[in-house]
Design a protein around this motif. Sequence first.
Motif, PDB file in Angstrom:
ATOM      1  N   PHE A 159     -46.546  -9.379 -32.567  1.00  0.00           N
ATOM      2  CA  PHE A 159     -46.571 -10.942 -32.476  1.00  0.00           C
ATOM      3  C   PHE A 159     -45.807 -10.795 -30.975  1.00  0.00           C
ATOM      4  O   PHE A 159     -46.278 -12.192 -30.395  1.00  0.00           O
ATOM      5  CB  PHE A 159     -45.976 -11.351 -33.023  1.00  0.00           C
ATOM      6  N   TYR A 160     -45.254 -10.098 -30.528  1.00  0.00           N
ATOM      7  CA  TYR A 160     -44.309 -10.966 -29.600  1.00  0.00           C
ATOM      8  C   TYR A 160     -45.129 -10.652 -28.927  1.00  0.00           C
ATOM      9  O   TYR A 160     -44.907 -10.818 -27.322  1.00  0.00           O
ATOM     10  CB  TYR A 160     -42.366  -9.607 -29.874  1.00  0.00           C
ATOM     11  N   ARG A 161     -45.985  -9.495 -28.338  1.00  0.00           N
ATOM     12  CA  ARG A 161     -47.021  -8.800 -27.532  1.00  0.00           C
ATOM     13  C   ARG A 161     -47.382  -9.806 -27.854  1.00  0.00           C
ATOM     14  O   ARG A 161     -47.884  -9.561 -26.563  1.00  0.00           O
ATOM     15  CB  ARG A 161     -47.622  -7.354 -27.940  1.00  0.00           C
ATOM     16  N   MET A 162     -47.941 -10.117 -28.363  1.00  0.00           N
ATOM     17  CA  MET A 162     -49.569 -11.098 -27.965  1.00  0.00           C
ATOM     18  C   MET A 162     -48.914 -12.115 -27.347  1.00  0.00           C
ATOM     19  O   MET A 162     -49.965 -12.614 -26.366  1.00  0.00           O
ATOM     20  CB  MET A 162     -49.696 -12.019 -29.542  1.00  0.00           C
ATOM     21  N   GLY A 163     -47.696 -13.094 -27.377  1.00  0.00           N
ATOM     22  CA  GLY A 163     -47.032 -14.590 -26.543  1.00  0.00           C
ATOM     23  C   GLY A 163     -47.100 -13.206 -25.011  1.00  0.00           C
ATOM     24  O   GLY A 163     -47.211 -14.418 -24.308  1.00  0.00           O
ATOM     25  N   THR A 164     -46.082 -12.124 -25.205  1.00  0.00           N
ATOM     26  CA  THR A 164     -46.105 -12.176 -23.255  1.00  0.00           C
ATOM     27  C   THR A 164     -47.302 -12.081 -22.843  1.00  0.00           C
ATOM     28  O   THR A 164     -47.108 -11.559 -21.309  1.00  0.00           O
ATOM     29  CB  THR A 164     -44.643 -10.610 -23.484  1.00  0.00           C
ATOM     30  N   GLU A 165     -48.024 -10.535 -23.125  1.00  0.00           N
ATOM     31  CA  GLU A 165     -49.351 -10.748 -22.937  1.00  0.00           C
ATOM     32  C   GLU A 165     -50.164 -11.805 -21.691  1.00  0.00           C
ATOM     33  O   GLU A 165     -50.640 -11.123 -21.067  1.00  0.00           O
ATOM     34  CB  GLU A 165     -50.224  -9.554 -23.810  1.00  0.00           C
ATOM     35  N   LYS A 166     -49.852 -12.414 -22.805  1.00  0.00           N
ATOM     36  CA  LYS A 166     -51.083 -14.021 -21.905  1.00  0.00           C
ATOM     37  C   LYS A 166     -49.795 -14.446 -21.018  1.00  0.00           C
ATOM     38  O   LYS A 166     -50.588 -14.753 -19.771  1.00  0.00           O
ATOM     39  CB  LYS A 166     -51.034 -15.217 -23.108  1.00  0.00           C
ATOM     40  N   VAL A 167     -48.739 -14.471 -20.858  1.00  0.00           N
ATOM     41  CA  VAL A 167     -47.799 -14.773 -19.982  1.00  0.00           C
ATOM     42  C   VAL A 167     -47.713 -14.130 -19.172  1.00  0.00           C
ATOM     43  O   VAL A 167     -47.971 -14.319 -17.586  1.00  0.00           O
ATOM     44  CB  VAL A 167     -46.054 -15.419 -20.277  1.00  0.00           C
ATOM     45  N   GLU A 168     -47.804 -12.607 -19.093  1.00  0.00           N
ATOM     46  CA  GLU A 168     -48.544 -11.390 -17.779  1.00  0.00           C
ATOM     47  C   GLU A 168     -49.024 -12.216 -17.741  1.00  0.00           C
ATOM     48  O   GLU A 168     -50.239 -11.606 -15.974  1.00  0.00           O
ATOM     49  CB  GLU A 168     -47.943 -10.605 -18.455  1.00  0.00           C
ATOM     50  N   ALA A 169     -50.814 -11.773 -18.233  1.00  0.00           N
ATOM     51  CA  ALA A 169     -52.035 -12.094 -17.425  1.00  0.00           C
ATOM     52  C   ALA A 169     -52.397 -13.117 -16.678  1.00  0.00           C
ATOM     53  O   ALA A 169     -53.112 -13.109 -15.769  1.00  0.00           O
ATOM     54  CB  ALA A 169     -52.665 -12.122 -18.739  1.00  0.00           C
TER      55      ALA A 169
END
Length: 125
Positions: free
Chosen positions: A45-55
Amino acid sequence: MANSSKSLPTLASEVAYAAPQVIAHRLTRMALAGANPSAKDQREFYRMGTEKVEAFYESWNAMLLQTLEINQRLWFSFWFPWAAPVSSKNPVDQLEQAATQILTSGIKPVHKRAVSNAKRLNKTR
């Protein structure tokens, strides 16, 4: 096939195919996790949010750099017309090509994440 050689419609269609798979997997995982998600679920769930910001930032940066490159070529063609490649295309076609290049560079980070997440999440149960 490498990401760099794919056209904008191909990249967009692959994102359109991969994104619903990722969303369905993650929503199911959230529903099954309930109020007390496991450590593995919390990482996902944490990865889900951070990857969107990074992308998002990678995408905007790629589009900015592509725009700067196109503007630089345009500027040099005005000041050094003998050094610019001769183009038989009309200005509308050149503008369309420039916009396509900018959009293609912007979708690549999103494509990379969506397709890799779909592959990764389809392996998990």
